[in-house]
Each structure stands twice: as structure tokens, then as C-alpha cells.
Design an enzyme around this catalytic site. Structure first.
Site, PDB file in Angstrom:
ATOM      1  N   ASP A  16      48.818 -28.020  12.408  1.00  0.00           N
ATOM      2  CA  ASP A  16      48.883 -28.877  13.580  1.00  0.00           C
ATOM      3  C   ASP A  16      48.121 -30.175  13.268  1.00  0.00           C
ATOM      4  O   ASP A  16      47.426 -30.259  12.243  1.00  0.00           O
ATOM      5  CB  ASP A  16      48.260 -28.130  14.757  1.00  0.00           C
ATOM      6  CG  ASP A  16      48.113 -28.978  15.990  1.00  0.00           C
ATOM      7  OD1 ASP A  16      49.064 -29.681  16.365  1.00  0.00           O
ATOM      8  OD2 ASP A  16      47.015 -28.958  16.592  1.00  0.00           O
ATOM      9  N   PHE A  17      48.220 -31.172  14.140  1.00  0.00           N
ATOM     10  CA  PHE A  17      47.488 -32.425  13.914  1.00  0.00           C
ATOM     11  C   PHE A  17      46.285 -32.553  14.849  1.00  0.00           C
ATOM     12  O   PHE A  17      45.153 -32.396  14.426  1.00  0.00           O
ATOM     13  CB  PHE A  17      48.433 -33.627  14.064  1.00  0.00           C
ATOM     14  CG  PHE A  17      47.776 -34.931  13.688  1.00  0.00           C
ATOM     15  CD1 PHE A  17      47.565 -35.254  12.352  1.00  0.00           C
ATOM     16  CD2 PHE A  17      47.334 -35.810  14.662  1.00  0.00           C
ATOM     17  CE1 PHE A  17      46.932 -36.449  11.998  1.00  0.00           C
ATOM     18  CE2 PHE A  17      46.711 -37.006  14.321  1.00  0.00           C
ATOM     19  CZ  PHE A  17      46.511 -37.324  12.989  1.00  0.00           C
ATOM     20  N   ASP A  18      46.521 -32.796  16.136  1.00  0.00           N
ATOM     21  CA  ASP A  18      45.412 -33.013  17.075  1.00  0.00           C
ATOM     22  C   ASP A  18      44.577 -31.748  17.241  1.00  0.00           C
ATOM     23  O   ASP A  18      45.106 -30.679  17.542  1.00  0.00           O
ATOM     24  CB  ASP A  18      45.953 -33.455  18.431  1.00  0.00           C
ATOM     25  CG  ASP A  18      46.552 -34.845  18.397  1.00  0.00           C
ATOM     26  OD1 ASP A  18      45.791 -35.819  18.403  1.00  0.00           O
ATOM     27  OD2 ASP A  18      47.787 -34.959  18.330  1.00  0.00           O
TER      28      ASP A  18
END
Length: 256
Positions: A16-18
Site C-alpha cells: 500500500d502507499f498511504d
């Protein structure tokens, strides 16, 4: 982990990123990738079969917020939960559904009618997110918004994706689990790791287990979301812990 270490070329590392590669901040537009993450991912990408960022963000936004990501060997960004794909410098995606601009137009009037302050609308192009982190009572604002936003989403053929002080209205038919499962099949993966921090990542955790491959799920831990930690094989301390884990994994590949 043993399968990944023994056969790195068959491993897919999904992230995932955030909240995973980037710390959570009050204003989503001001998010930045962990300063050490691009270099660590570049080192990792030189060993494993593929590195994939699976995110609700548009792919182009992830690359803007993550300088250096474009240089990660073989990186694929599956944006908008997999509706969009960035690879080799190009983005491919179907046209956005008509419900998204309609929702975008109606949201300001809805927020005014509810009398909510400090609530931020994020236009993601193919989705619209409503953030309450900057409201005087973030949890209270989220509770007030749940039912009206669900009705608005249903009216325009969209679904609600809950997250950390955010409710996102997006098209149905794709989630991180489906996107990850398709990618594993495409790459003939022989093992998989997925790292996430929020409720939307539960589907990817399920995909790891449903794949039948040797797999490991990792939670970028926080006090805001506990459901992921309860399901994870490994829990680390936020993006700092994620970067440390990936660095340790890369070091293990080069260890005699």
C-alpha cells in the site's frame, strides 16, 4: 518468508502507499513518501520478481508523492484499487464512470446541509474521498457522514471504501485483493508478501491466503486501525518499520 528468501525471483512484493510507504498527514495532498523508501525498494526490486504498489490513489499521484519510485526496477503501480496501471512510464486505464463527476458535484451541497466544518473533499479523478481528519471532531464527523455518503454512492452506482478518517466513493468491481490476485497470476508468482495499514488492505490479505502460495502479510501498525494488525503475520511500527523490514529482507538476499 523462507520461500521468498530461497526463491526471490519468484516473489511478488505488494505494498500500500498511504500509511505504509508514506506517513499519514492531515492534508492528503501534502503526503510524502518515506525518504528512505525509494532506495530500499530499488534494492529490493533488483532481487525479487516484482514490486507492486497497490493503492487507492491515482498512479500518477503516487509517483508525484514518491520521487525516485519511477527508478525502481520493474515497479508496477496499480492505482485506484487496480482500475489503473502504471508500468514502464505509461498509465493505462478505462474511462472514469459517470457517477464520479456527479458525486463530486453534489458533495459540497451535502456537506453544507450537514453543517460539517473542516471536512476535506479529495478529487481522485476516478473516485472522490471525504476526509474528516481536520474536523473539530473527526470520529463524530465520520459517523455523521456514513449513512448520507452511502446513499449518495448508491444513487450514482458507486460503493463506499472506509479508511483512516476517510470515506471514499469509488466504482464497484475492483478492490486491492482482486488487483493483487490478478497480478500474482499474471507474473506466475511462487511466493508473495503484502504490506498495508488500513481496512482496504484486508482484501489484499485475503488474496494472499486465497492464492495458495507461500505468503506473508505485514501490517504497518497504528493506533487508528487494529483490524489489520489482528490479521497480519507481522506487525511493524508504521512506515519506519516497513522500510526497516524491507531493508532487512534485501540484506538477507545478499548474505552469504
Amino acid at each position: 518468508m523462507e520461500a521468498i528468501l530461497k526463491d526471490p525471483s519468484g516473489a511478488v512484493i505488494g505494498l500500500d502507499f498511504d500509511g505504509t510507504l508514506s506517513p499519514i498527514v492531515p492534508d492528503p495532498a501534502s503526503a510524502k513518501i518515506h525518504p528512505e523508501a525509494p532506495a530500499v525498494l530499488a534494492d529490493l526490486g533488483a532481487h525479487v520478481g516484482a514490486v507492486a504498489i497497490v493503492t487507492g490513489r491515482p498512479a500518477a499521484t503516487v509517483l508525484e508523492l514518491g520521487p525516485g519510485l519511477a527508478d525502481v526496477p520493474g515497479l508496477v503501480v496499480l492505482g485506484h484499487y487496480g482500475f489503473e496501471r502504471w508500468e514502464h512510464g505509461r498509465v493505462s486505464a478505462p474511462p472514469p464512470p459517470p457517477g464520479v463527476p456527479r458525486v463530486r458535484a453534489e458533495l459540497p451541497l451535502l456537506l453544507d446541509a450537514l453543517g460539517l466544518h473542516g471536512v476535506v473533499i479529495e478529487d481522485k479523478g476516478r473516485a472522490v474521498a471525504v476526509h474528516t481528519r481536520r474536523a473539530p471532531d473527526p470520529e463524530g464527523a465520520l459517523a455523521v457522514l456514513r449513512e448520507p455518503l452511502a446513499e449518495l454512492a448508491g444513487k450514482h452506482g458507486l460503493v463506499i471504501e472506509p479508511g483512516r478518517m476517510v470515506l471514499e466513493l469509488r466504482p464497484p468491481g475492483m478492490d486491492k485483493g482482486h488487483a493483487l490476485g490478478l497480478f500474482l497470476a499474471e507474473r506466475d508468482a511462487r511466493s508473495v508478501m503484502f504490506v498495508g495499514d488500513d481496512l482496504g488492505d484486508l482484501a489484499a490479505f485475503d488474496a494472499v491466503r486465497a492464492s495458495g502460495l507461500p505468503g506473508v502479510t505485514v501490517c504497518s501498525g497504528s493506533a487508528e486501525v487494529t483490524a489489520l494488525a489482528e490479521r497480519a503475520d507481522i506487525v511493524v511500527d508504521g512506515p519506519d518499520g516497513v522500510v526497516a523490514l524491507l531493508r532487512e529482507l534485501t540484506t538477507a538476499f545478499t548474505r552469504p
